[in-house]
Design a protein around this motif. Structure first.
Motif, short mmCIF file in Angstrom:
data_model
loop_
_atom_site.label_atom_id
_atom_site.label_comp_id
_atom_site.label_asym_id
_atom_site.label_seq_id
_atom_site.Cartn_x
_atom_site.Cartn_y
_atom_site.Cartn_z
N GLU A 93 -2.76 -14.79 5.33
CA GLU A 93 -4.07 -14.21 5.28
C GLU A 93 -3.99 -12.57 5.35
O GLU A 93 -5.10 -11.82 5.38
CB GLU A 93 -4.98 -14.45 6.56
N ASP A 94 -2.82 -12.08 5.46
CA ASP A 94 -2.63 -10.62 5.27
C ASP A 94 -2.47 -10.30 3.71
O ASP A 94 -2.52 -9.10 3.51
CB ASP A 94 -1.20 -10.18 6.04
N THR A 95 -2.36 -11.26 2.92
CA THR A 95 -2.43 -10.91 1.39
C THR A 95 -3.61 -10.21 1.10
O THR A 95 -4.93 -10.62 1.33
CB THR A 95 -2.49 -12.23 0.70
N ALA A 96 -3.51 -9.04 0.35
CA ALA A 96 -4.47 -8.21 -0.01
C ALA A 96 -4.10 -6.85 -0.70
O ALA A 96 -2.72 -6.62 -0.67
CB ALA A 96 -5.28 -7.70 1.31
N VAL A 97 -4.67 -6.34 -1.20
CA VAL A 97 -4.59 -4.64 -1.64
C VAL A 97 -4.70 -3.98 -0.54
O VAL A 97 -5.62 -3.79 0.12
CB VAL A 97 -5.28 -4.14 -2.76
N TYR A 98 -3.73 -3.05 -0.23
CA TYR A 98 -3.71 -2.14 0.90
C TYR A 98 -3.75 -0.93 0.39
O TYR A 98 -3.23 -0.20 -0.58
CB TYR A 98 -2.12 -2.34 1.64
N TYR A 99 -4.75 0.04 1.23
CA TYR A 99 -5.10 1.16 0.75
C TYR A 99 -4.77 2.28 2.24
O TYR A 99 -5.12 1.98 3.04
CB TYR A 99 -6.33 1.53 0.40
N CYS A 100 -4.08 3.60 1.77
CA CYS A 100 -4.30 4.49 2.69
C CYS A 100 -5.18 5.50 2.47
O CYS A 100 -5.61 5.59 1.27
CB CYS A 100 -2.65 5.03 2.90
N ALA A 101 -5.69 6.19 3.51
CA ALA A 101 -6.85 7.09 3.23
C ALA A 101 -6.71 8.41 4.21
O ALA A 101 -5.98 8.14 5.41
CB ALA A 101 -8.24 6.47 3.63
N ALA A 102 -7.31 9.41 3.95
CA ALA A 102 -7.03 10.62 4.70
C ALA A 102 -8.44 10.93 5.25
O ALA A 102 -9.32 11.06 4.47
CB ALA A 102 -6.35 11.77 3.89
N ASP A 103 -8.46 11.58 6.53
CA ASP A 103 -9.93 12.04 7.20
C ASP A 103 -9.29 13.23 7.90
O ASP A 103 -8.65 13.22 8.84
CB ASP A 103 -10.25 11.26 8.03
N ARG A 104 -9.62 14.31 7.32
CA ARG A 104 -9.41 15.73 7.72
C ARG A 104 -9.99 15.95 9.32
O ARG A 104 -11.12 15.60 9.64
CB ARG A 104 -10.05 16.83 6.81
N TYR A 105 -8.93 16.25 10.18
CA TYR A 105 -9.23 16.42 11.61
C TYR A 105 -9.75 15.14 12.32
O TYR A 105 -10.54 15.15 13.22
CB TYR A 105 -9.96 17.49 11.90
N GLY A 106 -9.45 13.98 11.60
CA GLY A 106 -10.23 12.66 12.21
C GLY A 106 -9.35 12.11 13.71
O GLY A 106 -8.17 12.45 13.65
N SER A 107 -10.23 11.75 14.37
CA SER A 107 -9.59 11.27 15.72
C SER A 107 -10.75 10.18 16.18
O SER A 107 -11.96 10.26 15.94
CB SER A 107 -9.47 12.35 16.76
N GLY A 108 -10.36 9.46 17.36
CA GLY A 108 -11.48 8.48 17.84
C GLY A 108 -11.27 7.18 17.04
O GLY A 108 -11.53 7.19 15.83
N ARG A 109 -11.36 6.01 17.86
CA ARG A 109 -11.27 4.89 16.93
C ARG A 109 -12.54 4.33 16.10
O ARG A 109 -12.42 4.04 15.19
CB ARG A 109 -10.88 3.50 18.11
N SER A 110 -13.83 4.71 17.04
CA SER A 110 -14.92 4.40 16.21
C SER A 110 -14.90 5.22 14.82
O SER A 110 -15.50 4.63 13.83
CB SER A 110 -16.04 4.64 17.08
N ARG A 111 -14.59 6.33 14.91
CA ARG A 111 -14.63 7.16 13.47
C ARG A 111 -13.35 6.42 12.54
O ARG A 111 -13.93 6.39 11.16
CB ARG A 111 -14.37 8.65 13.69
#
Length: 131
Positions: A93-111
């Protein structure tokens, strides 16, 4: 503008391991929170994990989806402008396309768990776990 390139995907058996890498170029890597998301065929993109931007006081705080907690580990090497996703005890079930992404000054789990918060994405790398 930061650009991201993922690598490390492939085919692995149930219970196996893979390490994904996401190399960044074109910006100050440490000020970006880095997230990992995945999308399986016919499903929406989902949050896998993230690491907040790192300062001189903190190397970044890690967050994980419940489905991968204890199996996946995120780390970042700011000297190499790279974030990693170590995936152990992989399941079909981990089969997928995996993407990385960047968020400038991102923090906090909800965000960081929201894909809409990220404005820079890699091209994705396929992970297939066979049973």
């Amino acid at each position: 503008q930061v650009q991201l390139i993922e690598s490390g995907g492939g085919l692995v058996q149930d219970g196996g391991s893979l390490r994904l890498s996401c190399a960044a170029s074109g910006g100050t890597f440490s000020i970006y929170a880095m997230g990992w998301f995945r999308q399986a065929p016919g499903k929406e993109r989902e949050f896998v994990g993230a690491i907040s931007w790192s300062s001189e006081w903190s190397g970044g705080i890690r967050y994980y989806a419940d489905s991968v907690k204890g199996r996946f580990t995120i780390s970042r090497d700011n000297a190499k402008n790279t974030v990693y996703l170590q995936m152990n005890s992989l399941k079909p079930e981990d089969t997928a396309v995996y993407y990385c992404a960047a968020d400038r000054y991102g923090s906090g789990r909800s965000r960081l768990a929201r894909d809409g918060e990220y404005d820079i994405w890699g091209q994705g790398t396929q992970v297939t776990v066979s049973s």
